[in-house]
Design a protein around this motif. Structure first.
Motif, PDB file in Angstrom:
ATOM      1  N   LYS A  33     -25.119  51.493 -27.454  1.00  0.00           N
ATOM      2  CA  LYS A  33     -24.751  52.363 -26.331  1.00  0.00           C
ATOM      3  C   LYS A  33     -24.891  51.599 -25.012  1.00  0.00           C
ATOM      4  CE  LYS A  33     -25.612  57.175 -25.141  1.00  0.00           C
ATOM      5  NZ  LYS A  33     -26.523  58.298 -25.312  1.00  0.00           N
ATOM      6  N   LYS A  34     -26.010  50.889 -24.902  1.00  0.00           N
ATOM      7  CA  LYS A  34     -26.299  50.126 -23.684  1.00  0.00           C
ATOM      8  C   LYS A  34     -25.228  49.057 -23.452  1.00  0.00           C
ATOM      9  CE  LYS A  34     -30.247  48.020 -21.486  1.00  0.00           C
ATOM     10  NZ  LYS A  34     -31.410  47.194 -21.737  1.00  0.00           N
ATOM     11  N   ALA A  35     -24.699  48.503 -24.541  1.00  0.00           N
ATOM     12  CA  ALA A  35     -23.669  47.459 -24.428  1.00  0.00           C
ATOM     13  C   ALA A  35     -22.269  48.068 -24.332  1.00  0.00           C
ATOM     14  CB  ALA A  35     -23.761  46.524 -25.618  1.00  0.00           C
ATOM     15  N   VAL A  62     -22.002  40.985 -50.657  1.00  0.00           N
ATOM     16  CA  VAL A  62     -21.280  42.104 -50.033  1.00  0.00           C
ATOM     17  C   VAL A  62     -20.361  41.575 -48.941  1.00  0.00           C
ATOM     18  CG1 VAL A  62     -21.572  44.233 -48.673  1.00  0.00           C
ATOM     19  CG2 VAL A  62     -23.149  43.738 -50.559  1.00  0.00           C
ATOM     20  N   LEU A  63     -19.177  42.185 -48.858  1.00  0.00           N
ATOM     21  CA  LEU A  63     -18.222  41.852 -47.795  1.00  0.00           C
ATOM     22  C   LEU A  63     -17.956  43.109 -46.981  1.00  0.00           C
ATOM     23  CD1 LEU A  63     -16.020  40.059 -46.425  1.00  0.00           C
ATOM     24  CD2 LEU A  63     -14.460  40.797 -48.243  1.00  0.00           C
ATOM     25  N   GLU A  64     -17.999  42.952 -45.657  1.00  0.00           N
ATOM     26  CA  GLU A  64     -17.664  44.067 -44.761  1.00  0.00           C
ATOM     27  C   GLU A  64     -16.562  43.601 -43.819  1.00  0.00           C
ATOM     28  OE1 GLU A  64     -20.291  47.131 -42.243  1.00  0.00           O
ATOM     29  OE2 GLU A  64     -20.477  45.095 -41.477  1.00  0.00           O
ATOM     30  N   ILE A  65     -15.582  44.474 -43.603  1.00  0.00           N
ATOM     31  CA  ILE A  65     -14.530  44.179 -42.617  1.00  0.00           C
ATOM     32  C   ILE A  65     -14.684  45.205 -41.498  1.00  0.00           C
ATOM     33  CG2 ILE A  65     -12.052  43.854 -42.249  1.00  0.00           C
ATOM     34  CD1 ILE A  65     -11.761  43.422 -45.292  1.00  0.00           C
ATOM     35  N   GLY A  66     -15.107  44.754 -40.322  1.00  0.00           N
ATOM     36  CA  GLY A  66     -15.370  45.648 -39.176  1.00  0.00           C
ATOM     37  C   GLY A  66     -16.870  45.818 -38.964  1.00  0.00           C
ATOM     38  N   THR A  67     -17.445  44.957 -38.101  1.00  0.00           N
ATOM     39  CA  THR A  67     -18.905  44.928 -37.911  1.00  0.00           C
ATOM     40  C   THR A  67     -19.374  45.897 -36.827  1.00  0.00           C
ATOM     41  OG1 THR A  67     -18.653  42.519 -38.242  1.00  0.00           O
ATOM     42  CG2 THR A  67     -20.842  43.319 -37.614  1.00  0.00           C
ATOM     43  N   LEU A  68     -18.634  45.950 -35.722  1.00  0.00           N
ATOM     44  CA  LEU A  68     -19.056  46.647 -34.492  1.00  0.00           C
ATOM     45  C   LEU A  68     -20.460  46.140 -34.116  1.00  0.00           C
ATOM     46  CD1 LEU A  68     -17.990  48.826 -32.446  1.00  0.00           C
ATOM     47  CD2 LEU A  68     -19.251  50.511 -33.756  1.00  0.00           C
ATOM     48  N   GLU A  97     -21.807  39.638 -30.910  1.00  0.00           N
ATOM     49  CA  GLU A  97     -23.043  39.220 -30.226  1.00  0.00           C
ATOM     50  C   GLU A  97     -24.078  40.345 -30.255  1.00  0.00           C
ATOM     51  OE1 GLU A  97     -22.248  37.534 -26.335  1.00  0.00           O
ATOM     52  OE2 GLU A  97     -24.384  37.825 -25.840  1.00  0.00           O
ATOM     53  N   VAL A  98     -23.610  41.560 -29.982  1.00  0.00           N
ATOM     54  CA  VAL A  98     -24.520  42.721 -30.027  1.00  0.00           C
ATOM     55  C   VAL A  98     -25.041  42.890 -31.458  1.00  0.00           C
ATOM     56  CG1 VAL A  98     -24.703  45.229 -29.698  1.00  0.00           C
ATOM     57  CG2 VAL A  98     -23.311  43.871 -28.116  1.00  0.00           C
ATOM     58  N   ALA A  99     -24.125  42.755 -32.431  1.00  0.00           N
ATOM     59  CA  ALA A  99     -24.505  42.924 -33.840  1.00  0.00           C
ATOM     60  C   ALA A  99     -25.551  41.891 -34.245  1.00  0.00           C
ATOM     61  CB  ALA A  99     -23.266  42.800 -34.732  1.00  0.00           C
ATOM     62  N   SER A 100     -25.341  40.652 -33.804  1.00  0.00           N
ATOM     63  CA  SER A 100     -26.253  39.579 -34.174  1.00  0.00           C
ATOM     64  C   SER A 100     -27.678  39.894 -33.683  1.00  0.00           C
ATOM     65  CB  SER A 100     -25.727  38.273 -33.572  1.00  0.00           C
ATOM     66  OG  SER A 100     -26.606  37.241 -33.857  1.00  0.00           O
ATOM     67  N   LYS A 101     -27.779  40.371 -32.446  1.00  0.00           N
ATOM     68  CA  LYS A 101     -29.102  40.742 -31.900  1.00  0.00           C
ATOM     69  C   LYS A 101     -29.700  41.892 -32.699  1.00  0.00           C
ATOM     70  CE  LYS A 101     -28.590  39.052 -27.204  1.00  0.00           C
ATOM     71  NZ  LYS A 101     -27.591  39.345 -26.189  1.00  0.00           N
ATOM     72  N   ILE A 114     -21.893  36.710 -39.667  1.00  0.00           N
ATOM     73  CA  ILE A 114     -20.779  37.375 -38.974  1.00  0.00           C
ATOM     74  C   ILE A 114     -19.709  36.317 -38.743  1.00  0.00           C
ATOM     75  CG2 ILE A 114     -20.087  38.739 -36.962  1.00  0.00           C
ATOM     76  CD1 ILE A 114     -23.079  39.221 -36.372  1.00  0.00           C
ATOM     77  N   ILE A 115     -18.493  36.598 -39.184  1.00  0.00           N
ATOM     78  CA  ILE A 115     -17.386  35.673 -38.917  1.00  0.00           C
ATOM     79  C   ILE A 115     -16.488  36.331 -37.870  1.00  0.00           C
ATOM     80  CG2 ILE A 115     -15.413  34.423 -39.889  1.00  0.00           C
ATOM     81  CD1 ILE A 115     -16.915  34.319 -42.543  1.00  0.00           C
ATOM     82  N   VAL A 116     -16.385  35.660 -36.712  1.00  0.00           N
ATOM     83  CA  VAL A 116     -15.647  36.240 -35.587  1.00  0.00           C
ATOM     84  C   VAL A 116     -14.186  35.809 -35.643  1.00  0.00           C
ATOM     85  CG1 VAL A 116     -15.541  36.434 -33.071  1.00  0.00           C
ATOM     86  CG2 VAL A 116     -17.760  36.195 -34.198  1.00  0.00           C
ATOM     87  N   GLY A 117     -13.292  36.789 -35.464  1.00  0.00           N
ATOM     88  CA  GLY A 117     -11.855  36.515 -35.464  1.00  0.00           C
ATOM     89  C   GLY A 117     -11.120  37.651 -36.142  1.00  0.00           C
TER      90      GLY A 117
END
Ligand SMILES: C[S@@+](CC[C@H](N)C(=O)[O-])C[C@H]1O[C@@H](n2cnc3c(N)ncnc32)[C@H](O)[C@@H]1O
Ligand SMILES: [Mg+2]
Length: 220
Positions: A33-35, A62-68, A97-101, A114-117
């Protein structure tokens, strides 16, 4: 009585009864929310559902498509065994970046990459990490057919694929829709219909995220 307000209250009741208060998961939603991330993550009951799927499968990969902000990733990662791993694909560097934190806060960062792109570009690079045991698809809905096809290439017999937001308040039924998300969802159902390698069903959901639903498919 049976307004959306009621079903939201039912969701709150389920959370009170079944999902122990977890300050870390609340902290993650606050950080999102803050981000200024949109609050389009799964609900707590759905996060727990994902976690139970990972447990039921005994999934290690596990594979996820769409991290948010990683809310769903964290629910799933918490159910992985010590050697388990989750790969999650996210288009937005800011979301990643938010997810990584958040993953660090939750103590599961060592289990997640997390793979960005754009996922359509990342998916073909995942060869070598397959087969995945469980795949959660929750990104740009217009690409759902493509994601199912790519997930299949990375699957083995028994791989379970779960796709979020396949009902969209009933908009799914609009054959004349100009919305690429709805068309993507409908094309996905066309692909699943009589698919030689996928045994599928769909279920509707109601609650704190409104009226929606999931597709569940098991690879033959
Ligand atoms: C509904 S959110 C994911 C919510 C998350 N699974 C959860 O429940 O916590 C969808 C995410 O997919 C990302 N996304 C959209 N288009 C994408 C694409 N082409 N490739 C990868 N990610 C994409 C968005 O940036 C957004 O973060
Ligand atoms: Mg979703």
């Amino acid at each position: 009585m049976s307004s959306l307000e009621t079903w939201k209250k039912v969701d709150d009741y389920f959370v009170d009864q079944l999902i122990p208060e977890d300050p870390v998961m609340n902290q993650i939603l606050q950080a999102n929310k803050k981000a200024n991330l949109p609050s389009i993550d799964v609900s707590a009951t759905q996060g727990k559902l994902l976690q139970l799927f990972v447990k039921m499968k005994g999934a290690k990969n596990v594979l996820e498509i769409g991290t948010l902000g990683g809310y769903s990733s964290i629910w799933m990662a918490k159910a992985l065994p010590a050697e388990g791993h989750l790969t999650t694909l996210e288009f937005s560097p800011k979301h990643a970046e938010v997810a990584s934190k958040n993953m660090e806060t939750a103590g599961v960062k060592d289990k997640i990459e997390i793979i960005v792109g754009p996922a359509a570009e990342s998916l073909p690079t995942l060869e070598g990490r397959e087969p995945f045991d469980f795949v959660f698809i929750d990104a740009d809905k217009n690409n759902n057919p493509r994601y199912i096809k790519e997930a299949l290439k990375l699957s083995k017999s028994g791989t379970t694929i779960l796709v979020d937001n396949v009902v969209r308040d009933g908009k799914l039924l609009d054959e004349e829709s100009n919305d690429p998300s709805i068309n993507g969802i409908r094309e996905m159902f066309d692909l699943l219909k009589d698919h030689p390698r996928l045994d599928s069903t769909a279920f509707q959901t109601v609650g704190s995220k409104g009226y929606d639903g999931f597709v569940l498919a098991v690879v033959q």
